[in-house]
Design an enzyme around this catalytic site. Sequence first.
Site, PDB file in Angstrom:
ATOM      1  N   ASP A  41      -4.753  -2.617 -45.134  1.00 20.41           N
ATOM      2  CA  ASP A  41      -3.750  -3.691 -44.977  1.00 20.41           C
ATOM      3  C   ASP A  41      -4.383  -5.035 -45.343  1.00 20.41           C
ATOM      4  OD1 ASP A  41      -3.915  -4.586 -41.422  1.00 20.41           O
ATOM      5  OD2 ASP A  41      -5.475  -3.813 -42.765  1.00 20.41           O
ATOM      6  N   ASP A  46     -10.533  -6.063 -45.315  1.00 21.59           N
ATOM      7  CA  ASP A  46     -10.145  -4.926 -46.153  1.00 21.59           C
ATOM      8  C   ASP A  46     -10.562  -5.180 -47.602  1.00 21.59           C
ATOM      9  OD1 ASP A  46      -7.914  -5.587 -44.061  1.00 21.59           O
ATOM     10  OD2 ASP A  46      -7.668  -3.441 -44.414  1.00 21.59           O
ATOM     11  N   ASN A  70      -1.927  -6.565 -41.283  1.00 12.04           N
ATOM     12  CA  ASN A  70      -2.309  -7.987 -41.280  1.00 12.04           C
ATOM     13  C   ASN A  70      -1.180  -8.863 -41.807  1.00 12.04           C
ATOM     14  OD1 ASN A  70      -4.966  -7.803 -40.280  1.00 12.04           O
ATOM     15  ND2 ASN A  70      -5.696  -7.104 -42.288  1.00 12.04           N
ATOM     16  N   PHE A 196      -6.429  -4.427 -32.948  1.00 11.18           N
ATOM     17  CA  PHE A 196      -5.211  -4.650 -33.719  1.00 11.18           C
ATOM     18  C   PHE A 196      -4.715  -3.389 -34.432  1.00 11.18           C
ATOM     19  CE2 PHE A 196      -2.099  -7.139 -35.905  1.00 11.18           C
ATOM     20  CZ  PHE A 196      -2.046  -6.664 -37.207  1.00 11.18           C
ATOM     21  N   ASN A 197      -5.551  -2.693 -35.179  1.00 16.12           N
ATOM     22  CA  ASN A 197      -5.077  -1.559 -35.983  1.00 16.12           C
ATOM     23  C   ASN A 197      -4.412  -0.478 -35.126  1.00 16.12           C
ATOM     24  OD1 ASN A 197      -5.926  -2.661 -38.399  1.00 16.12           O
ATOM     25  ND2 ASN A 197      -7.901  -1.573 -38.391  1.00 16.12           N
ATOM     26  N   ASP A 271     -13.740  -3.949 -41.595  1.00 16.03           N
ATOM     27  CA  ASP A 271     -13.415  -2.788 -42.437  1.00 16.03           C
ATOM     28  C   ASP A 271     -14.568  -2.365 -43.329  1.00 16.03           C
ATOM     29  OD1 ASP A 271     -10.130  -4.219 -42.816  1.00 16.03           O
ATOM     30  OD2 ASP A 271     -10.898  -2.869 -41.286  1.00 16.03           O
TER      31      ASP A 271
END
Length: 341
Positions: A41, A46, A70, A196-197, A271
């Site tokens: 995302d 990322d 995100n 968050f994820n 990430d």
Amino acid sequence: MSGTAAPGPGIVLVDRPVPSRLPEAPHGTPGHPLPIVIDCDPGHDDAVAILLALARPDLRVLGISTVAGNAVLERTTETALRVLALAGRADVEVAAGAAHPLEGPLHTAPHVHGESGIEGPALPDPVTAPIGEFAPHAMARWIRAAAEPVVLVPTGPLTNVALLLQEHPEVHDRIAHICLMGGSITEGNITPSAEFNIWVDPEAAQTVFGAGIPLTMIGLDVTHRSIVWEREREALAREGGRVGAVVGGLLAYFQAFHERTYGWAGTPIHDAVAVAHLAMPGLVRTAALDVEIETEGRFTRGRTVVDLRRVTGRTPNAHVGLDIDRERFVALLGEAIRSYA
Ligand code: RIB
Ligand code: CA
């Protein structure tokens, strides 16, 4: 860990190694690169994870799938295309996936990444477009076409991965490992409990952690110990050509959030650690533990409940990151970014 203070000891387990039959993350070699699919995302970190993976001769990116997280899906998908244009890798397919979690509304993170999901330095215009295939189906096609079982590298909410597992059971045994960035043994970052994820789509995470596929969880306990400090970021920006300059700018923007929130004169690259773990055996210390996903709690929804002391007796379903060799991570990242110069 404020300023440029080195982190203290990582999570300490009672030294009572418990044998586990859960296979650890595999690794490739330049002569036999590990086939991976990145589900992301983008997102500042990322973007760096994608650049790191593409630079590694021991990894082969079969495709990139995008998910809302995100930022909204259109933004994360466009950013993935822009990162590929920056890397000069128009050969890599991008498939857009889920625009919202399995249940409930989408929550994005503009307070961290800006409305676009990638505020900061300008990225090149895309030179490719997303393929028309829905990401879970494209992921299944990439996996079926691979000569050997594939490693999934989710670095965003797990919606696409859950849909892949639900709609394509025929590829389960062709997934060698899932090495994901997400979760936390200790504190959350979007709520006091949740990372968050996982928080964006706890039902998807529950499906993925419960699928019985060997899994490594690179959580905040590890990524918050992988800080790239100001001076290291400045070196990346100086030495990596155009890619280095963009990465330096992305990390500068990301650092501002972490300075405000944690007081750090540096930034984690969450990430990128999931990718680095596949590229460098032993970089991240892990333990085989049971991880359950809280989906009901009023204050704890989205929490990864990690049985750190093995009190439940449940069979471990994940290799959970406990600590990282930060210096080796930063060196690996620098080597990758300089390869673009
Ligand atoms: O909590 C950190 C994770 O959430 C990272 O993957 C970041 O990109 C966001 O997706
Ligand atoms: Ca992400």
